[in-house]
Design a protein around this motif. Structure first.
Motif, PDB file in Angstrom:
ATOM      1  N   ASN A   1      16.625  21.396 -29.814  1.00  0.00           N
ATOM      2  CA  ASN A   1      15.659  21.167 -28.744  1.00  0.00           C
ATOM      3  C   ASN A   1      14.565  22.200 -28.655  1.00  0.00           C
ATOM      4  O   ASN A   1      14.884  23.266 -28.093  1.00  0.00           O
ATOM      5  CB  ASN A   1      16.316  21.249 -27.233  1.00  0.00           C
TER       6      ASN A   1
ATOM      7  N   THR B   1      14.586  20.818 -22.134  1.00  0.00           N
ATOM      8  CA  THR B   1      15.904  20.796 -22.848  1.00  0.00           C
ATOM      9  C   THR B   1      16.883  19.979 -22.126  1.00  0.00           C
ATOM     10  O   THR B   1      17.733  19.123 -22.791  1.00  0.00           O
ATOM     11  CB  THR B   1      16.319  22.332 -22.770  1.00  0.00           C
TER      12      THR B   1
ATOM     13  N   THR C   1      18.986  16.642 -23.598  1.00  0.00           N
ATOM     14  CA  THR C   1      20.230  16.878 -23.847  1.00  0.00           C
ATOM     15  C   THR C   1      21.114  15.459 -23.060  1.00  0.00           C
ATOM     16  O   THR C   1      21.874  14.906 -23.334  1.00  0.00           O
ATOM     17  CB  THR C   1      20.845  17.925 -23.376  1.00  0.00           C
TER      18      THR C   1
ATOM     19  N   ASN D   1      19.763  24.776 -28.788  1.00  0.00           N
ATOM     20  CA  ASN D   1      18.927  24.870 -27.864  1.00  0.00           C
ATOM     21  C   ASN D   1      17.797  26.171 -28.282  1.00  0.00           C
ATOM     22  O   ASN D   1      18.557  27.197 -28.900  1.00  0.00           O
ATOM     23  CB  ASN D   1      19.288  25.401 -26.520  1.00  0.00           C
TER      24      ASN D   1
ATOM     25  N   ILE E   1      17.841  28.713 -19.897  1.00  0.00           N
ATOM     26  CA  ILE E   1      18.409  28.015 -21.204  1.00  0.00           C
ATOM     27  C   ILE E   1      19.541  28.620 -21.945  1.00  0.00           C
ATOM     28  O   ILE E   1      20.427  28.051 -22.200  1.00  0.00           O
ATOM     29  CB  ILE E   1      17.143  28.098 -22.481  1.00  0.00           C
TER      30      ILE E   1
ATOM     31  N   THR F   1      22.965  26.751 -22.173  1.00  0.00           N
ATOM     32  CA  THR F   1      23.615  26.496 -23.413  1.00  0.00           C
ATOM     33  C   THR F   1      24.991  26.880 -23.171  1.00  0.00           C
ATOM     34  O   THR F   1      25.926  25.913 -23.646  1.00  0.00           O
ATOM     35  CB  THR F   1      22.993  27.220 -24.757  1.00  0.00           C
TER      36      THR F   1
END
Ligand SMILES: NC(=O)c1ccc[n+]([C@@H]2O[C@H](COP(=O)([O-])OP(=O)(O)OC[C@H]3O[C@@H](n4cnc5c(N)ncnc54)[C@H](O)[C@@H]3O)[C@@H](O)[C@H]2O)c1
Length: 190
Positions: free
Chosen positions: A92, A128, A132, A149, A172, A176
């Protein structure tokens, strides 16, 4: 023992693959034998990168996308599966800072452009989350895959000016770690 880092014939999607980091990673993984799928909104540059990989004997494709549009991503998934039959990794890499979402030395938090702040969070965080959601189910069903990511130093500690970018990248990093648990617990250690 097989090379744990072997990517030969792996189908690797790179969102933002026409960007600085994405294209460098694409070139390296293609040299290692991966099949590269570049997803980006920059068609001309994306096609040039694909042509460059093919000229060196690698395998690559470009698909136009908008990482903020789930319908477009779903169509990308159909096209990728029709061409390659599987997805082994998702990088991403689409994201980045936006000028309006910063606070310069001559302004303060009270001058913040909230629309620009929202846009930078949209691109980095939702850009992102959505890919996903769309692509990870293929890896979950095959019980094997990898998602990378792109966070930032500004996620670990706030850097000057980039208030929106830092907030988005901190999210993020959190997402993750959440996904690592979510996918491993519900779909197995692959
Ligand atoms: N370059 C760095 O030093 C650095 C450092 C830390 C983190 N990062 C992060 O790594 C990632 C890649 O950085 P980069 O320097 O390659 O950025 P870049 O700006 O060169 O590339 C980003 C790519 O994303 C694409 N993109 C933007 N919006 C999109 C959308 N809605 N749909 C599809 N594609 C879209 C752009 O067309 C571009 O090709 C970003 O998330 C960035 O925040 C970069």
């Amino acid at each position: 023992m097989a090379n744990l880092f072997c990517v030969k014939d792996k189908v690797v999607i790179i969102t933002g693959g026409a960007g600085i980091l994405g294209r460098g990673i694409a070139g390296h993984l293609a040299e290692e034998g991966a099949k590269i799928v570049i997803l980006d909104r920059a068609a001309e540059v994306g096609e040039q990168i694909v042509a460059g990989i093919k000229a060196k004997g690698g395998e690559a494709s470009f698909f136009l996308t908008d990482v903020l549009n789930k319908e477009v991503l779903e169509q990308n998934k159909k096209d990728i599966l029709a061409k390659y039959g599987r997805i082994d990794a998702l990088l991403n890499a689409a994201g980045g800072n936006m000028a309006g979402a910063t606070i310069g030395p001559d302004s303060t938090i009270f001058d913040l452009n909230i629309d620009a702040f929202r846009k930078v969070v949209d691109l980095n965080l939702f850009g992102t989350v959505l890919p996903t959601m769309v692509f990870a189910d293929v890896m979950a069903n095959q019980k094997e895959g990898a998602i990378v990511n792109f966070s930032s130093e500004s996620a670990l500690r706030p850097l000057t000016r980039v208030v929106g970018y830092g907030a988005a990248k901190a999210a993020i990093s959190n997402l993750t770690k959440y996904l690592a648990g979510e996918l491993a617990i519900k779909f197995g250690e692959g």
